[in-house]
Design a protein around this motif. Structure first.
Motif, PDB file in Angstrom:
ATOM      1  N   TYR A  26       0.839  -1.191   0.023  1.00  0.00           N
ATOM      2  CA  TYR A  26      -0.059  -0.097  -0.056  1.00  0.00           C
ATOM      3  C   TYR A  26       0.764   1.384  -0.037  1.00  0.00           C
ATOM      4  O   TYR A  26       2.046   1.205   0.330  1.00  0.00           O
ATOM      5  CB  TYR A  26      -0.888   0.176   1.214  1.00  0.00           C
ATOM      6  CG  TYR A  26      -1.896  -1.148   1.552  1.00  0.00           C
ATOM      7  CD1 TYR A  26      -3.173  -0.822   0.938  1.00  0.00           C
ATOM      8  CD2 TYR A  26      -1.676  -2.087   1.783  1.00  0.00           C
ATOM      9  CE1 TYR A  26      -4.085  -1.620   1.084  1.00  0.00           C
ATOM     10  CE2 TYR A  26      -2.649  -3.255   2.144  1.00  0.00           C
ATOM     11  CZ  TYR A  26      -3.827  -2.919   1.652  1.00  0.00           C
ATOM     12  OH  TYR A  26      -5.096  -3.806   1.734  1.00  0.00           O
ATOM     13  N   ASP A  27       0.252   2.373  -0.499  1.00  0.00           N
ATOM     14  CA  ASP A  27       1.003   3.558  -0.252  1.00  0.00           C
ATOM     15  C   ASP A  27       0.638   4.007   1.246  1.00  0.00           C
ATOM     16  O   ASP A  27      -0.365   3.857   1.907  1.00  0.00           O
ATOM     17  CB  ASP A  27       0.371   4.723  -1.161  1.00  0.00           C
ATOM     18  CG  ASP A  27       0.862   5.985  -0.721  1.00  0.00           C
ATOM     19  OD1 ASP A  27       2.225   6.147  -0.776  1.00  0.00           O
ATOM     20  OD2 ASP A  27       0.069   6.996  -0.631  1.00  0.00           O
ATOM     21  N   HIS A  28       1.905   4.354   1.957  1.00  0.00           N
ATOM     22  CA  HIS A  28       1.863   4.728   3.640  1.00  0.00           C
ATOM     23  C   HIS A  28       1.807   6.288   3.644  1.00  0.00           C
ATOM     24  O   HIS A  28       2.682   6.879   2.748  1.00  0.00           O
ATOM     25  CB  HIS A  28       3.067   3.914   4.044  1.00  0.00           C
ATOM     26  CG  HIS A  28       3.107   2.680   4.010  1.00  0.00           C
ATOM     27  ND1 HIS A  28       4.052   1.604   4.444  1.00  0.00           N
ATOM     28  CD2 HIS A  28       1.931   1.891   3.740  1.00  0.00           C
ATOM     29  CE1 HIS A  28       3.678   0.478   4.379  1.00  0.00           C
ATOM     30  NE2 HIS A  28       2.496   0.200   3.964  1.00  0.00           N
ATOM     31  N   PHE A  29       1.262   6.770   4.640  1.00  0.00           N
ATOM     32  CA  PHE A  29       1.438   8.246   4.993  1.00  0.00           C
ATOM     33  C   PHE A  29       1.377   8.291   6.377  1.00  0.00           C
ATOM     34  O   PHE A  29       0.642   7.641   7.142  1.00  0.00           O
ATOM     35  CB  PHE A  29       0.337   8.906   4.258  1.00  0.00           C
ATOM     36  CG  PHE A  29       0.053  10.189   4.495  1.00  0.00           C
ATOM     37  CD1 PHE A  29       1.159  11.112   3.916  1.00  0.00           C
ATOM     38  CD2 PHE A  29      -0.755  10.818   5.496  1.00  0.00           C
ATOM     39  CE1 PHE A  29       0.870  12.470   4.171  1.00  0.00           C
ATOM     40  CE2 PHE A  29      -0.643  12.153   5.835  1.00  0.00           C
ATOM     41  CZ  PHE A  29       0.070  13.054   5.182  1.00  0.00           C
ATOM     42  N   HIS A  30       2.066   9.208   6.835  1.00  0.00           N
ATOM     43  CA  HIS A  30       1.999   9.732   8.378  1.00  0.00           C
ATOM     44  C   HIS A  30       2.445  10.799   8.472  1.00  0.00           C
ATOM     45  O   HIS A  30       3.528  11.330   7.886  1.00  0.00           O
ATOM     46  CB  HIS A  30       3.041   8.626   9.174  1.00  0.00           C
ATOM     47  CG  HIS A  30       3.007   8.813  10.517  1.00  0.00           C
ATOM     48  ND1 HIS A  30       2.277   8.584  11.299  1.00  0.00           N
ATOM     49  CD2 HIS A  30       4.137   9.667  11.379  1.00  0.00           C
ATOM     50  CE1 HIS A  30       2.152   8.847  12.713  1.00  0.00           C
ATOM     51  NE2 HIS A  30       3.494   9.435  12.763  1.00  0.00           N
ATOM     52  N   LEU A  31       1.394  11.678   9.061  1.00  0.00           N
ATOM     53  CA  LEU A  31       1.696  12.999   9.381  1.00  0.00           C
ATOM     54  C   LEU A  31       1.507  13.327  10.855  1.00  0.00           C
ATOM     55  O   LEU A  31       0.566  13.021  11.587  1.00  0.00           O
ATOM     56  CB  LEU A  31       0.692  14.148   8.531  1.00  0.00           C
ATOM     57  CG  LEU A  31       0.805  15.562   9.032  1.00  0.00           C
ATOM     58  CD1 LEU A  31       2.065  16.112   8.299  1.00  0.00           C
ATOM     59  CD2 LEU A  31      -0.449  16.239   8.259  1.00  0.00           C
ATOM     60  N   ARG A  32       2.462  14.044  11.627  1.00  0.00           N
ATOM     61  CA  ARG A  32       2.406  14.069  13.056  1.00  0.00           C
ATOM     62  C   ARG A  32       2.743  15.622  13.227  1.00  0.00           C
ATOM     63  O   ARG A  32       3.903  15.773  12.972  1.00  0.00           O
ATOM     64  CB  ARG A  32       3.296  13.431  13.780  1.00  0.00           C
ATOM     65  CG  ARG A  32       3.124  13.577  15.471  1.00  0.00           C
ATOM     66  CD  ARG A  32       4.098  12.354  16.129  1.00  0.00           C
ATOM     67  NE  ARG A  32       3.637  12.519  17.715  1.00  0.00           N
ATOM     68  CZ  ARG A  32       4.521  12.801  18.540  1.00  0.00           C
ATOM     69  NH1 ARG A  32       5.819  13.659  18.127  1.00  0.00           N
ATOM     70  NH2 ARG A  32       4.395  13.065  19.654  1.00  0.00           N
ATOM     71  N   ARG A  33       2.009  16.582  13.841  1.00  0.00           N
ATOM     72  CA  ARG A  33       2.191  17.966  13.614  1.00  0.00           C
ATOM     73  C   ARG A  33       1.825  18.605  15.100  1.00  0.00           C
ATOM     74  O   ARG A  33       1.029  18.031  15.625  1.00  0.00           O
ATOM     75  CB  ARG A  33       1.510  18.804  12.659  1.00  0.00           C
ATOM     76  CG  ARG A  33       1.747  18.467  11.289  1.00  0.00           C
ATOM     77  CD  ARG A  33       3.217  19.442  11.015  1.00  0.00           C
ATOM     78  NE  ARG A  33       4.163  19.019  10.228  1.00  0.00           N
ATOM     79  CZ  ARG A  33       4.122  19.075   9.070  1.00  0.00           C
ATOM     80  NH1 ARG A  33       3.177  19.811   8.301  1.00  0.00           N
ATOM     81  NH2 ARG A  33       4.910  18.512   8.086  1.00  0.00           N
ATOM     82  N   ARG A  34       2.785  19.342  15.535  1.00  0.00           N
ATOM     83  CA  ARG A  34       2.543  20.008  17.016  1.00  0.00           C
ATOM     84  C   ARG A  34       1.462  20.989  16.874  1.00  0.00           C
ATOM     85  O   ARG A  34       1.400  21.867  15.949  1.00  0.00           O
ATOM     86  CB  ARG A  34       3.665  20.738  17.480  1.00  0.00           C
ATOM     87  CG  ARG A  34       3.362  21.047  18.984  1.00  0.00           C
ATOM     88  CD  ARG A  34       5.112  21.717  19.653  1.00  0.00           C
ATOM     89  NE  ARG A  34       4.829  21.834  21.082  1.00  0.00           N
ATOM     90  CZ  ARG A  34       4.328  22.874  21.274  1.00  0.00           C
ATOM     91  NH1 ARG A  34       3.878  23.886  20.474  1.00  0.00           N
ATOM     92  NH2 ARG A  34       4.224  23.160  22.836  1.00  0.00           N
ATOM     93  N   ILE A  35       0.690  20.954  17.807  1.00  0.00           N
ATOM     94  CA  ILE A  35      -0.652  21.965  17.676  1.00  0.00           C
ATOM     95  C   ILE A  35      -0.737  23.020  18.737  1.00  0.00           C
ATOM     96  O   ILE A  35      -1.490  23.750  18.824  1.00  0.00           O
ATOM     97  CB  ILE A  35      -2.116  21.372  17.303  1.00  0.00           C
ATOM     98  CG1 ILE A  35      -2.452  20.497  18.557  1.00  0.00           C
ATOM     99  CG2 ILE A  35      -1.988  20.521  16.016  1.00  0.00           C
ATOM    100  CD1 ILE A  35      -3.925  19.879  18.597  1.00  0.00           C
ATOM    101  N   GLY A  36       0.180  22.655  19.607  1.00  0.00           N
ATOM    102  CA  GLY A  36       0.007  23.544  20.980  1.00  0.00           C
ATOM    103  C   GLY A  36       0.679  22.809  22.018  1.00  0.00           C
ATOM    104  O   GLY A  36       1.264  21.487  22.172  1.00  0.00           O
ATOM    105  N   SER A  37      -0.245  23.162  23.558  1.00  0.00           N
ATOM    106  CA  SER A  37       0.204  22.305  24.354  1.00  0.00           C
ATOM    107  C   SER A  37      -0.722  22.508  25.552  1.00  0.00           C
ATOM    108  O   SER A  37      -1.735  23.004  25.563  1.00  0.00           O
ATOM    109  CB  SER A  37       1.662  23.004  25.164  1.00  0.00           C
ATOM    110  OG  SER A  37       1.553  24.206  25.560  1.00  0.00           O
ATOM    111  N   GLY A  38      -0.694  21.423  26.595  1.00  0.00           N
ATOM    112  CA  GLY A  38      -1.598  21.518  27.657  1.00  0.00           C
ATOM    113  C   GLY A  38      -2.670  20.524  27.603  1.00  0.00           C
ATOM    114  O   GLY A  38      -3.351  20.223  26.322  1.00  0.00           O
ATOM    115  N   LYS A  39      -3.210  20.053  28.387  1.00  0.00           N
ATOM    116  CA  LYS A  39      -4.212  18.988  28.855  1.00  0.00           C
ATOM    117  C   LYS A  39      -5.605  19.615  28.197  1.00  0.00           C
ATOM    118  O   LYS A  39      -6.272  18.709  27.552  1.00  0.00           O
ATOM    119  CB  LYS A  39      -4.333  18.604  30.301  1.00  0.00           C
ATOM    120  CG  LYS A  39      -5.381  17.597  30.545  1.00  0.00           C
ATOM    121  CD  LYS A  39      -5.127  16.129  30.405  1.00  0.00           C
ATOM    122  CE  LYS A  39      -6.024  15.184  30.784  1.00  0.00           C
ATOM    123  NZ  LYS A  39      -6.994  14.682  29.962  1.00  0.00           N
TER     124      LYS A  39
END
Length: 171
Positions: A26-39
């Motif tokens: 399969y074509d694989h894709f992974h994106l992980r982006r910081r959106i900020g911080s805190g619970k």
């Protein structure tokens, strides 16, 4: 969409494959982006994801058999523009409900232009309280027209992944 038992099989064999190493072929894709911080951000983003907010805010959500993601929930999204759009059926495969990871994955059903699975999640790094949006997917063309679209289809998938994560960033 009426609520009924999941009788239609997924359109791919590797159901749950986004939980670990992505399956070959399969074509694989992974994106992980910081959106900020805190619970608080983590909790808000998780609620947004689990209520199909990513799909709603990108304008592709049509309907679901439950108001929030649950294993077995069936949903449809509409991909494309105007008369060139196609309704794409999916089913929730599993939920992530861990202290620092929440979200869900859905898999394609017959009639979807792709064949595969996609994970929509939010993660919190306990070492520094950073919050990340995560999209992980594996797929291959499920129709002649997505096969014909080749690289363009992959670009559109990646563009949508960035838009999904934008829906959970603080405004």
């Amino acid at each position: 969409m009426p609520e009924q038992p999941a009788t239609v099989p997924f359109s791919y064999a590797e159901v749950g494959g986004t939980q670990g190493d992505l399956p070959p072929g399969y074509d694989h894709f992974h994106l992980r982006r910081r959106i900020g911080s805190g619970k608080a951000l983590f909790d808000r983003a998780a609620d947004h994801i689990l209520s199909f907010g990513m799909q709603r805010d990108t304008g592709i959500f049509q309907q679901a058999t439950t108001p929030t993601a649950q294993p077995g929930t069936e949903l449809t999204v509409r991909l494309g523009l105007g008369p060139l759009g196609v309704t794409a059926p999916c089913r929730v495969v599993y939920l992530l409900d861990e202290p620092n990871r929440r979200g869900f994955a859905y898999g394609t059903l017959p009639g979807h232009p792709e064949s595969g699975e996609e994970l929509f999640a939010v993660e919190c790094d306990p070492t520094d309280d950073s919050v990340y949006g995560v999209i992980t997917a594996f797929s291959h063309p499920g129709t002649w027209y997505t096969h014909l679209g080749g690289p363009l289809v992959h670009l559109i998938q990646r563009w949508f992944a960035h838009r999904y994560i934008a829906t959970i960033r603080p405004h």
